[in-house]
Enzyme design. Structure first.
Site, PDB file in Angstrom:
ATOM      1  N   LYS A 185       0.833  -1.211   0.000  1.00  0.00           N
ATOM      2  CA  LYS A 185       0.000   0.000   0.000  1.00  0.00           C
ATOM      3  C   LYS A 185       0.868   1.262   0.000  1.00  0.00           C
ATOM      4  CE  LYS A 185      -2.212  -1.039   3.859  1.00  0.00           C
ATOM      5  NZ  LYS A 185      -1.604  -2.325   4.241  1.00  0.00           N
TER       6      LYS A 185
ATOM      7  N   ARG B 154      -9.355   1.110   9.052  1.00  0.00           N
ATOM      8  CA  ARG B 154      -8.996  -0.264   9.406  1.00  0.00           C
ATOM      9  C   ARG B 154     -10.102  -0.957  10.181  1.00  0.00           C
ATOM     10  NH1 ARG B 154      -3.044   0.598   9.241  1.00  0.00           N
ATOM     11  NH2 ARG B 154      -1.942  -1.351   9.586  1.00  0.00           N
TER      12      ARG B 154
ATOM     13  N   ARG C 221      12.137  -5.885   5.251  1.00  0.00           N
ATOM     14  CA  ARG C 221      11.865  -4.520   4.788  1.00  0.00           C
ATOM     15  C   ARG C 221      12.626  -3.455   5.582  1.00  0.00           C
ATOM     16  NH1 ARG C 221       5.593  -2.731   4.631  1.00  0.00           N
ATOM     17  NH2 ARG C 221       5.603  -2.716   6.888  1.00  0.00           N
TER      18      ARG C 221
ATOM     19  N   ARG D 237      11.316  -0.992  10.965  1.00  0.00           N
ATOM     20  CA  ARG D 237      10.237  -0.714  11.900  1.00  0.00           C
ATOM     21  C   ARG D 237      10.256  -1.686  13.064  1.00  0.00           C
ATOM     22  NH1 ARG D 237       4.862   0.178   8.404  1.00  0.00           N
ATOM     23  NH2 ARG D 237       4.091  -0.993  10.184  1.00  0.00           N
TER      24      ARG D 237
ATOM     25  N   ARG E 124      -0.491  -8.493  13.691  1.00  0.00           N
ATOM     26  CA  ARG E 124      -1.048  -7.513  12.739  1.00  0.00           C
ATOM     27  C   ARG E 124      -1.941  -8.206  11.718  1.00  0.00           C
ATOM     28  NH1 ARG E 124       4.425  -5.159  10.927  1.00  0.00           N
ATOM     29  NH2 ARG E 124       3.320  -3.798   9.497  1.00  0.00           N
TER      30      ARG E 124
HETATM   31  P1  AMP Z   1       0.952   0.629   9.175  1.00  0.00           P
HETATM   32  O1  AMP Z   1       2.152   1.473   8.949  1.00  0.00           O
HETATM   33  O2  AMP Z   1      -0.246   1.108   8.369  1.00  0.00           O
HETATM   34  O3  AMP Z   1       1.207  -0.849   9.010  1.00  0.00           O
HETATM   35  O4  AMP Z   1       0.525   0.841  10.710  1.00  0.00           O
HETATM   36  C1  AMP Z   1       1.395   0.470  11.770  1.00  0.00           C
HETATM   37  C2  AMP Z   1       0.609   0.353  13.083  1.00  0.00           C
HETATM   38  O5  AMP Z   1      -0.008   1.604  13.395  1.00  0.00           O
HETATM   39  C3  AMP Z   1      -0.535  -0.643  13.058  1.00  0.00           C
HETATM   40  O6  AMP Z   1      -0.096  -1.976  13.304  1.00  0.00           O
HETATM   41  C4  AMP Z   1      -1.422  -0.092  14.170  1.00  0.00           C
HETATM   42  O7  AMP Z   1      -0.887  -0.380  15.455  1.00  0.00           O
HETATM   43  C5  AMP Z   1      -1.307   1.397  13.966  1.00  0.00           C
HETATM   44  N1  AMP Z   1      -2.295   1.923  12.995  1.00  0.00           N
HETATM   45  C6  AMP Z   1      -2.052   2.488  11.767  1.00  0.00           C
HETATM   46  N2  AMP Z   1      -3.193   2.862  11.158  1.00  0.00           N
HETATM   47  C7  AMP Z   1      -4.198   2.522  12.012  1.00  0.00           C
HETATM   48  C8  AMP Z   1      -5.618   2.622  11.955  1.00  0.00           C
HETATM   49  N3  AMP Z   1      -6.239   3.151  10.885  1.00  0.00           N
HETATM   50  N4  AMP Z   1      -6.339   2.167  13.013  1.00  0.00           N
HETATM   51  C9  AMP Z   1      -5.739   1.642  14.103  1.00  0.00           C
HETATM   52  N5  AMP Z   1      -4.393   1.490  14.214  1.00  0.00           N
HETATM   53  C10 AMP Z   1      -3.624   1.926  13.188  1.00  0.00           C
END
Ligand code: AMP
Length: 221
Positions: free
Chosen positions: A14, A88, A127, A161, A172
């Site tokens: 994404k 989400r 990554r 990360r 996740r």
């Molecule tokens: P990402 O970079 O999108 O994979 O997000 C990393 C982490 O941030 C996720 O595993 C969640 O802990 C938190 N997070 C990001 N976006 C959301 C969202 N829309 N709702 C809830 N938690 C989020």
């Protein structure tokens, strides 16, 4: 309607595709994951609250992420917003519909980047990204030309990360299937779901997304 949602499990691509659309179409990427990582590295109260939740691979509360998005929406985006990692949950999707319609905007397409779990573990655990310019790399499939140096900007600030470990990834993925995958049905019911094959090469995925956008978005002025 000029805005789109990118749907798909962690590691589907994404962020990579969103960054390309920013460059090629002048769209604005809104990644709640990036916003939350910024909040935690800037040491704010909210950053402290979300850090442990993120490292476990759990979802942050709807209230926090909806607040972050609401704030960014105020700046507007003539070329359209790309929502990356948001919504989400069904509550977040409903909130987004309400916020956008209040602004006279709307989601033209929700694009599901479909991948299988085995590919994800390999993708995610290798990554890393450049802390200076955001370029995305992978130990096996996309290493830097010189070890430890970003190809794009020359920075040596390459980062992994904290939640890109196998254990956090499993959590996740579980969160994704429990809480986020129902959004596929949600956007399908609204007639806005489009699916692309996320296992294809990055450029092929990009072409498939472009085809969806050409059909769904108004031509740029
Ligand atoms: P990402 O970079 O999108 O994979 O997000 C990393 C982490 O941030 C996720 O595993 C969640 O802990 C938190 N997070 C990001 N976006 C959301 C969202 N829309 N709702 C809830 N938690 C989020």
């Amino acid at each position: 309607m000029t805005d789109i949602v990118l749907l798909g499990p962690p590691g589907a691509g994404k962020g990579t595709q969103a960054k390309r659309l920013v460059e090629t179409r002048g769209m604005v990427q809104l990644s709640t994951g990036d916003m939350l990582r910024e909040a935690r590295s800037s040491g704010t109260e909210m950053g402290r609250i979300v850090a442990a939740v993120m490292d476990r691979g759990d979802l942050v509360t709807d209230e926090i992420v909806i607040g972050l998005i609401e704030e960014r929406l105020r700046h507007g985006a003539a070329g359209g917003f790309i929502f990356d990692g948001f919504p989400r949950t069904l509550a977040q999707a409903d909130a987004l519909e309400a916020l956008l319609s209040r602004m006279g905007r709307g989601i033209a397409a929700a694009i599901e980047i479909r991948v299988d779990d085995a590919a994800l573990i390999q993708r995610i655990t290798g990554r890393f990204t450049c802390g200076a310019c955001g370029a995305v790399y992978h130990d096996v499939t996309r290493p830097t030309a010189r070890p430890g140096v970003c190809d794009v900007c020359g920075s040596t600030d390459l980062r992994r990360r904290a939640d890109d470990t196998e254990e956090a990834l499993r959590q996740r993925l579980l969160e994704y299937y429990k809480k986020t995958a129902p959004l596929i049905g949600y956007y399908h019911a609204l007639g806005r779901l489009r699916v692309v094959d996320g296992l294809a090469e990055i450029d092929r995925v990009a072409e498939a997304i472009d085809a969806v956008l050409d059909a769904a978005l108004p031509a740029p002025a």
